[in-house]
Design an enzyme around this catalytic site. Structure first.
Site, PDB file in Angstrom:
ATOM      1  N   ASP A  13       0.814  -1.225   0.000  1.00  0.00           N
ATOM      2  CA  ASP A  13       0.000   0.000   0.000  1.00  0.00           C
ATOM      3  C   ASP A  13       0.845   1.271   0.000  1.00  0.00           C
ATOM      4  O   ASP A  13       0.423   2.306   0.514  1.00  0.00           O
ATOM      5  CB  ASP A  13      -0.961   0.045   1.215  1.00  0.00           C
ATOM      6  N   LYS A  16       2.312   2.195  -5.089  1.00  0.00           N
ATOM      7  CA  LYS A  16       3.041   1.678  -6.261  1.00  0.00           C
ATOM      8  C   LYS A  16       2.265   1.905  -7.556  1.00  0.00           C
ATOM      9  O   LYS A  16       2.856   2.177  -8.596  1.00  0.00           O
ATOM     10  CB  LYS A  16       3.324   0.176  -6.096  1.00  0.00           C
ATOM     11  N   GLY A  17       0.910   1.795  -7.476  1.00  0.00           N
ATOM     12  CA  GLY A  17       0.084   1.965  -8.677  1.00  0.00           C
ATOM     13  C   GLY A  17       0.293   3.353  -9.272  1.00  0.00           C
ATOM     14  O   GLY A  17       0.454   3.512 -10.483  1.00  0.00           O
ATOM     15  N   ALA A  39      -3.756  -7.778  -4.216  1.00  0.00           N
ATOM     16  CA  ALA A  39      -3.215  -6.417  -4.360  1.00  0.00           C
ATOM     17  C   ALA A  39      -4.341  -5.435  -4.661  1.00  0.00           C
ATOM     18  O   ALA A  39      -5.416  -5.816  -5.102  1.00  0.00           O
ATOM     19  CB  ALA A  39      -2.213  -6.397  -5.510  1.00  0.00           C
ATOM     20  N   GLY A  40      -4.071  -4.178  -4.432  1.00  0.00           N
ATOM     21  CA  GLY A  40      -5.037  -3.145  -4.784  1.00  0.00           C
ATOM     22  C   GLY A  40      -4.285  -1.913  -5.205  1.00  0.00           C
ATOM     23  O   GLY A  40      -3.607  -1.286  -4.401  1.00  0.00           O
ATOM     24  N   HIS A  41      -4.315  -1.600  -6.483  1.00  0.00           N
ATOM     25  CA  HIS A  41      -3.590  -0.437  -6.987  1.00  0.00           C
ATOM     26  C   HIS A  41      -4.587   0.603  -7.464  1.00  0.00           C
ATOM     27  O   HIS A  41      -5.386   0.343  -8.347  1.00  0.00           O
ATOM     28  CB  HIS A  41      -2.652  -0.848  -8.135  1.00  0.00           C
ATOM     29  N   GLN A 217       2.126  -5.848  -3.231  1.00  0.00           N
ATOM     30  CA  GLN A 217       2.486  -5.979  -1.804  1.00  0.00           C
ATOM     31  C   GLN A 217       3.820  -5.248  -1.512  1.00  0.00           C
ATOM     32  O   GLN A 217       4.183  -4.350  -2.251  1.00  0.00           O
ATOM     33  CB  GLN A 217       2.567  -7.462  -1.386  1.00  0.00           C
ATOM     34  N   THR A 232       2.695 -12.623   2.743  1.00  0.00           N
ATOM     35  CA  THR A 232       1.929 -13.225   1.672  1.00  0.00           C
ATOM     36  C   THR A 232       2.731 -14.432   1.165  1.00  0.00           C
ATOM     37  O   THR A 232       3.783 -14.756   1.721  1.00  0.00           O
ATOM     38  CB  THR A 232       1.592 -12.188   0.569  1.00  0.00           C
ATOM     39  N   THR A 292      -7.608  -1.032  -0.188  1.00  0.00           N
ATOM     40  CA  THR A 292      -8.281  -0.993  -1.494  1.00  0.00           C
ATOM     41  C   THR A 292      -8.987  -2.324  -1.769  1.00  0.00           C
ATOM     42  O   THR A 292     -10.007  -2.370  -2.437  1.00  0.00           O
ATOM     43  CB  THR A 292      -7.232  -0.775  -2.623  1.00  0.00           C
ATOM     44  N   THR A 293      -8.437  -3.409  -1.250  1.00  0.00           N
ATOM     45  CA  THR A 293      -9.007  -4.731  -1.527  1.00  0.00           C
ATOM     46  C   THR A 293     -10.052  -5.132  -0.497  1.00  0.00           C
ATOM     47  O   THR A 293     -11.091  -5.675  -0.827  1.00  0.00           O
ATOM     48  CB  THR A 293      -7.867  -5.789  -1.573  1.00  0.00           C
ATOM     49  N   ARG A 296     -10.323  -2.613   4.975  1.00  0.00           N
ATOM     50  CA  ARG A 296      -9.926  -2.590   6.396  1.00  0.00           C
ATOM     51  C   ARG A 296      -9.131  -1.329   6.721  1.00  0.00           C
ATOM     52  O   ARG A 296      -8.318  -0.887   5.913  1.00  0.00           O
ATOM     53  CB  ARG A 296      -9.022  -3.794   6.715  1.00  0.00           C
ATOM     54  N   ARG A 298      -6.136   0.748   7.920  1.00  0.00           N
ATOM     55  CA  ARG A 298      -4.725   0.353   8.018  1.00  0.00           C
ATOM     56  C   ARG A 298      -4.143   0.821   9.345  1.00  0.00           C
ATOM     57  O   ARG A 298      -4.511   1.888   9.845  1.00  0.00           O
ATOM     58  CB  ARG A 298      -3.926   0.962   6.873  1.00  0.00           C
ATOM     59  N   SER A 406       5.813  12.295  -3.963  1.00  0.00           N
ATOM     60  CA  SER A 406       4.476  12.735  -4.354  1.00  0.00           C
ATOM     61  C   SER A 406       3.779  13.437  -3.198  1.00  0.00           C
ATOM     62  O   SER A 406       4.017  13.147  -2.023  1.00  0.00           O
ATOM     63  CB  SER A 406       3.653  11.572  -4.899  1.00  0.00           C
TER      64      SER A 406
HETATM   65  P1  IMP Z   1      -2.691 -12.832   1.548  1.00  0.00           P
HETATM   66  O1  IMP Z   1      -1.749 -12.251   0.554  1.00  0.00           O
HETATM   67  O2  IMP Z   1      -4.141 -12.584   1.212  1.00  0.00           O
HETATM   68  O3  IMP Z   1      -2.417 -14.284   1.826  1.00  0.00           O
HETATM   69  O4  IMP Z   1      -2.470 -12.067   2.935  1.00  0.00           O
HETATM   70  C1  IMP Z   1      -1.272 -12.221   3.697  1.00  0.00           C
HETATM   71  C2  IMP Z   1      -0.881 -10.896   4.352  1.00  0.00           C
HETATM   72  O5  IMP Z   1      -0.495  -9.980   3.330  1.00  0.00           O
HETATM   73  C3  IMP Z   1      -2.012 -10.204   5.116  1.00  0.00           C
HETATM   74  O6  IMP Z   1      -1.447  -9.513   6.228  1.00  0.00           O
HETATM   75  C4  IMP Z   1      -2.551  -9.205   4.127  1.00  0.00           C
HETATM   76  O7  IMP Z   1      -3.183  -8.106   4.756  1.00  0.00           O
HETATM   77  C5  IMP Z   1      -1.264  -8.786   3.435  1.00  0.00           C
HETATM   78  N1  IMP Z   1      -1.470  -8.286   2.073  1.00  0.00           N
HETATM   79  C6  IMP Z   1      -1.698  -8.987   0.957  1.00  0.00           C
HETATM   80  N2  IMP Z   1      -1.797  -8.183  -0.109  1.00  0.00           N
HETATM   81  C7  IMP Z   1      -1.610  -6.934   0.325  1.00  0.00           C
HETATM   82  C8  IMP Z   1      -1.564  -5.657  -0.319  1.00  0.00           C
HETATM   83  O8  IMP Z   1      -1.689  -5.512  -1.540  1.00  0.00           O
HETATM   84  N3  IMP Z   1      -1.335  -4.585   0.510  1.00  0.00           N
HETATM   85  C9  IMP Z   1      -1.139  -4.717   1.836  1.00  0.00           C
HETATM   86  N4  IMP Z   1      -1.168  -5.883   2.471  1.00  0.00           N
HETATM   87  C10 IMP Z   1      -1.403  -6.987   1.724  1.00  0.00           C
END
Ligand code: IMP
Length: 421
Positions: A13, A16-17, A39-41, A217, A232, A292-293, A296, A298, A406
């Site tokens: 987060d 990067k996007g 991911a969420g960009h 990530q 992850t 973004t996904t 929640r 942060r 930025s």
């Molecule tokens: P998973 O990738 O869904 O298995 O989640 C494993 C851990 O990585 C968790 O703490 C997620 O919140 C975190 N995580 C996965 N993708 C992202 C992301 O794009 N941004 C921030 N945290 C992420």
């Protein structure tokens, strides 16, 4: 540089996007190389906001070729949903990427529930179970997924096996016919984009194309070099690009480490510089720090340079891109973590054992903040002196020059300091 990796230096987060979108103005190709729709960009294009989860951030620009490489795990349903929102694009999907199937999502939820309060806080997108199957050599690759008969017979066997596992976890079982009927439609949508992307990328390199490798990530979520087990299941480091795309290591020319001006984390696990006072909710609101996904909130912390030095070492960083600097405006005193104290001893590393990392107490330096509005600055020189000093201190402490920073979500609020790409 003609081949640059965009790396998240913290827990994801970092923006990067936006950095990819900015640098992509000079790119021929944008390549996603790991992760999936966890991911969420967020990219703002033509005044419209897009939340991309799976597709590379170059997908909104018709002049850019996009690649989803072999290191990715692709949820076909999410893919079809996302692709239906964009038009006029160029995309190539690796025949060796793995496919996220409904039982991966169910197993992700079931194992998280089993862990109770000790859960990882995953995104529930099935990422861990899909990479587990890849390592166990029972995964389904895109090449099989788009082959009608092989998909049917593999899926039948896999659902039979996974239903045994789900039954043991007292989780509802899956119906083969329903999943086959739904997913074979997705396979037909995906098929025209599938190719050997290693071949494709190597040809692009031979033609001297400019390539951005877009990490998802952050390095602290890396399966090998992150804060295991709160990570992850892939490697978001620059060093994983060759393996995850099928190019030679020496073809990667550099990495830009995207760094928030502070730190955030979603999900569970230690975060030494976490702020527990009212200031955390102030930063969360100003920085819109909600996933973004998953939506929640942060967790918020001070900038931690032990983390940034770790990322520099395990991933490789040529430049930093400092994002969200404007969010710190108006805070009287800013802290930067420079080392930890563990059991009375000062350390400059992240311990391997999570129980040790949990006991790390950060040591800070304090710097005066700034109150001037910086959202319209156009160069480093325009910044107030305290903001300049803050950036300068980061460079000193991390030992990596700042390539860009930025001061807001718009493309014109990204400022290049060095001509890096
Ligand atoms: P998973 O990738 O869904 O298995 O989640 C494993 C851990 O990585 C968790 O703490 C997620 O919140 C975190 N995580 C996965 N993708 C992202 C992301 O794009 N941004 C921030 N945290 C992420």
């Amino acid at each position: 540089m003609r081949r640059l990796v965009i790396v998240g230096t913290q827990w994801g987060d970092e923006g990067k996007g936006k950095i990819t979108d900015y640098l992509a103005q000079n790119a021929d190709l944008v390549v996603r190389y790991q992760g999936g729709n966890n991911a969420g960009h967020t990219v703002v294009f033509d005044g419209k906001k897009y939340s991309l989860h799976l597709l590379p951030s170059g997908i909104l620009n018709p002049k850019i070729d996009n690649v989803m490489a072999n290191g990715m795990v692709i949820n076909p349903k999410a893919f079809v949903e996302e692709i239906s929102k964009v038009s006029d694009f160029s995309l190539h999907i690796s025949d060796r990427a793995h496919v996220v199937l409904p039982y991966h999502l169910e197993l992700d939820k079931a194992y998280e529930a089993l862990k109770g309060s000790k859960n990882i806080g995953t995104t529930h997108k099935g990422i861990g179970p899909t990479y587990t199957d890849k390592s166990s050599r029972i995964g389904m690759r895109v090449s099989t997924f788009i082959h009608e008969e092989r998909f049917r017979s593999s899926l039948y066997e896999l659902i039979r096996e996974k239903n045994i596992e789900l039954g043991l976890l007292k989780h509802p079982l899956l119906n083969f016919e329903a999943i086959y009927n739904e997913y074979s439609v997705y396979a037909k949508v995906m098929a025209p984009y599938v190719t050997d992307t290693s071949l494709y990328l190597n040809q692009a390199i031979e033609s001297d194309k400019k390539i951005l490798f877009e990490g998802a990530q952050g390095v602290l979520l890396c399966l090998d070099h992150g804060t295991y087990p709160f990570v992850t299941s892939s490697s978001p480091t620059a060093s994983s690009v060759p393996l995850n795309t099928g190019i030679a290591p020496w073809l990667v020319e550099g990495a830009i480490g995207v760094t928030k001006a502070y730190t955030t984390r979603v999900g569970s696990g230690p975060m030494p510089s976490e702020i527990h006072s009212e200031l955390a909710s102030h930063i969360r609101t100003v920085g819109n720090e909600f996933g973004t996904t998953t939506g929640r909130p942060r967790r918020i912390g001070w900038l931690d340079t032990v983390i940034l030095r770790h990322t520099k070492r395990v991933s490789g960083l040529s430049y930093l891109a400092v994002t969200l600097l404007d969010v710190l405006t108006g805070i009287d005193e800013l802290k930067i973590a420079i080392s930890y104290t563990l059991d009375g001893v000062e350390i400059d590393r992240i311990p391997a054992e999570i129980e040790d990392f949990e006991r790390c107490i950060p040591n800070y330096i304090t710097m005066p903040g700034w109150h001037e509005d910086i959202t319209q600055v156009k160069s480093y020189d325009d910044l107030p002196i305290n903001a300049k000093n803050y950036l300068f201190r980061i460079v000193e402490l991390v030992g990596v020059p700042i390539g860009m920073f930025s001061v807001g979500p718009d493309r014109n609020q990204t400022i290049m300091v060095k001509n890096i790409f």
